[in-house]
Every structure is written in structure tokens, then in C-alpha cells.
Design a protein around this motif. Structure first.
Motif, PDB file in Angstrom:
ATOM      1  N   ARG A 199     -45.865  62.105  -7.753  1.00  0.00           N
ATOM      2  CA  ARG A 199     -46.538  61.730  -8.994  1.00  0.00           C
ATOM      3  C   ARG A 199     -45.982  60.415  -9.507  1.00  0.00           C
ATOM      4  NH1 ARG A 199     -44.209  66.408 -13.141  1.00  0.00           N
ATOM      5  NH2 ARG A 199     -42.062  65.612 -13.301  1.00  0.00           N
ATOM      6  N   GLN A 200     -46.842  59.717 -10.255  1.00  0.00           N
ATOM      7  CA  GLN A 200     -46.431  58.455 -10.858  1.00  0.00           C
ATOM      8  C   GLN A 200     -46.987  58.390 -12.258  1.00  0.00           C
ATOM      9  OE1 GLN A 200     -47.443  54.886  -8.669  1.00  0.00           O
ATOM     10  NE2 GLN A 200     -45.816  53.757  -9.680  1.00  0.00           N
ATOM     11  N   ALA A 201     -46.083  58.305 -13.214  1.00  0.00           N
ATOM     12  CA  ALA A 201     -46.456  58.161 -14.614  1.00  0.00           C
ATOM     13  C   ALA A 201     -46.541  56.677 -14.961  1.00  0.00           C
ATOM     14  CB  ALA A 201     -45.425  58.859 -15.496  1.00  0.00           C
ATOM     15  N   LYS A 243     -43.618  53.963 -14.623  1.00  0.00           N
ATOM     16  CA  LYS A 243     -42.505  54.580 -13.901  1.00  0.00           C
ATOM     17  C   LYS A 243     -42.744  54.517 -12.393  1.00  0.00           C
ATOM     18  CE  LYS A 243     -41.069  57.804 -17.523  1.00  0.00           C
ATOM     19  NZ  LYS A 243     -40.701  59.212 -17.832  1.00  0.00           N
ATOM     20  N   ARG A 260     -42.957  56.030  -8.561  1.00  0.00           N
ATOM     21  CA  ARG A 260     -43.457  57.273  -7.974  1.00  0.00           C
ATOM     22  C   ARG A 260     -42.274  58.195  -7.673  1.00  0.00           C
ATOM     23  NH1 ARG A 260     -46.949  56.236  -2.913  1.00  0.00           N
ATOM     24  NH2 ARG A 260     -44.912  55.776  -1.983  1.00  0.00           N
ATOM     25  N   GLU A 298     -44.521  65.539 -20.377  1.00  0.00           N
ATOM     26  CA  GLU A 298     -43.871  64.658 -19.399  1.00  0.00           C
ATOM     27  C   GLU A 298     -44.351  64.880 -17.972  1.00  0.00           C
ATOM     28  OE1 GLU A 298     -42.378  66.626 -21.675  1.00  0.00           O
ATOM     29  OE2 GLU A 298     -40.527  67.513 -20.871  1.00  0.00           O
ATOM     30  N   ASP A 299     -45.186  65.881 -17.754  1.00  0.00           N
ATOM     31  CA  ASP A 299     -45.811  66.066 -16.445  1.00  0.00           C
ATOM     32  C   ASP A 299     -47.043  65.171 -16.269  1.00  0.00           C
ATOM     33  OD1 ASP A 299     -45.147  69.578 -16.750  1.00  0.00           O
ATOM     34  OD2 ASP A 299     -44.058  68.133 -15.502  1.00  0.00           O
ATOM     35  N   THR A 300     -47.433  64.493 -17.323  1.00  0.00           N
ATOM     36  CA  THR A 300     -48.587  63.599 -17.240  1.00  0.00           C
ATOM     37  C   THR A 300     -48.337  62.501 -16.220  1.00  0.00           C
ATOM     38  OG1 THR A 300     -49.280  64.015 -19.510  1.00  0.00           O
ATOM     39  CG2 THR A 300     -49.990  61.937 -18.506  1.00  0.00           C
ATOM     40  N   ALA A 301     -49.241  62.374 -15.256  1.00  0.00           N
ATOM     41  CA  ALA A 301     -49.076  61.399 -14.179  1.00  0.00           C
ATOM     42  C   ALA A 301     -50.286  61.467 -13.255  1.00  0.00           C
ATOM     43  CB  ALA A 301     -47.817  61.685 -13.375  1.00  0.00           C
ATOM     44  N   TYR A 361     -51.164  62.382  -9.645  1.00  0.00           N
ATOM     45  CA  TYR A 361     -50.573  63.185  -8.586  1.00  0.00           C
ATOM     46  C   TYR A 361     -51.252  62.857  -7.259  1.00  0.00           C
ATOM     47  CZ  TYR A 361     -47.998  65.974 -11.948  1.00  0.00           C
ATOM     48  OH  TYR A 361     -47.112  66.388 -12.921  1.00  0.00           O
ATOM     49  N   GLN A 409     -55.632  62.431 -11.641  1.00  0.00           N
ATOM     50  CA  GLN A 409     -54.937  62.296 -12.919  1.00  0.00           C
ATOM     51  C   GLN A 409     -54.744  63.658 -13.570  1.00  0.00           C
ATOM     52  OE1 GLN A 409     -53.800  59.380 -14.679  1.00  0.00           O
ATOM     53  NE2 GLN A 409     -52.868  60.960 -15.994  1.00  0.00           N
ATOM     54  N   THR A 437     -53.275  65.036 -17.168  1.00  0.00           N
ATOM     55  CA  THR A 437     -52.829  64.656 -18.499  1.00  0.00           C
ATOM     56  C   THR A 437     -52.544  65.915 -19.301  1.00  0.00           C
ATOM     57  OG1 THR A 437     -54.175  62.641 -18.453  1.00  0.00           O
ATOM     58  CG2 THR A 437     -53.395  63.378 -20.599  1.00  0.00           C
TER      59      THR A 437
END
Length: 120
Positions: A39-41, A44, A46, A90-93, A95, A115, A117
Motif C-alpha cells: 500500500r501507498q498513502a 509516503k 510504498r 491510517e489504513d487509507t492508501a 493497495y 483505493q 479510504t
């Protein structure tokens, strides 16, 4: 050409659940050793989330998702899943899934991502 297509992302409230899917398609002339989720927010790098070996089903998880996420695979359907529970903002990213062939030591094929969210 091997393709990985993710699906199942969306908008979910904190504490909710989703199941992400990654389907492997195309002409494949090699065996799969491992499938992974990353995952990549925004803003940030990956990061690794989870992986599963294709034959034995041995799983691995990042500490941040242990006990909340569960990876599985359906070898007949060439699909890997990521069940995500107890979601946090904080799991938003985005995937993405990745495939490691049996003849190399790294992931060589990547999907475009889906995505996820999580709203607070």
C-alpha cells in the motif's frame, strides 16, 4: 502478458471491513512463488502489507496489520484476497498486489492498485 487486476476498494468508516481481490490473468509460462499486497498513502513510500506463498499458503504480515488483515488465495481462480477488518483512518492508501515468479527473488508483476479510504 501477465496482468494483475485489483478490485474491492472503496470508502468505509473506521472499524469497518472490506475484501480486496487481485486476479491474475493472461498467458503465464512460469509458476507463482508468492503473491503480496502493498500500500501507498499520499506523500509516503510504498509499504509491505502481507504476502502468501502460492503452493503452501504460508502467510506474512506487517506488524501494523497483524490481527486485523487476513490474506488468502484461490489457486484454481488465480486470485488472491486481502480481508481488511477493524479499519483505521491510517489504513487509507492505494493497495496494490504483486506477483513473485518462481525463478526470481523479487516481485516482478504489479497491479494498478485500488483505493481504500477509511473515514473517521
Amino acid at each position: 502478458q501477465v496482468q494483475l487486476v485489483e478490485s474491492g476498494g472503496g470508502l468505509v468508516q473506521a472499524g469497518g471491513s472490506l475484501r480486496l481481490s487481485c486476479a491474475v490473468s493472461g498467458r503465464r509460462t512460469f509458476s507463482i512463488y508468492k503473491m503480496g499486497w502493498f500500500r501507498q498513502a499520499p506523500g509516503k513510500d510504498r509499504e509491505f502489507v502481507s504476502s502468501i506463498t502460492w503452493s503452501a499458503g504460508i502467510t506474512n504480515y506487517a506488524d501494523s496489520v497483524k490481527g486485523r488483515f487476513s490474506i488468502s488465495r484461490d489457486t484454481a481462480q488465480n486470485t488472491v484476497y486481502l480481508q481488511v477488518n477493524s479499519l483505521k483512518p491510517e489504513d487509507t492508501a492505494v493497495y496494490s498486489c504483486a506477483l513473485q515468479p518462481g525463478f526470481v527473488l523479487d516481485y516482478r508483476y504489479w497491479g494498478q492498485g485500488t483505493q481504500l479510504t477509511v473515514s473517521s
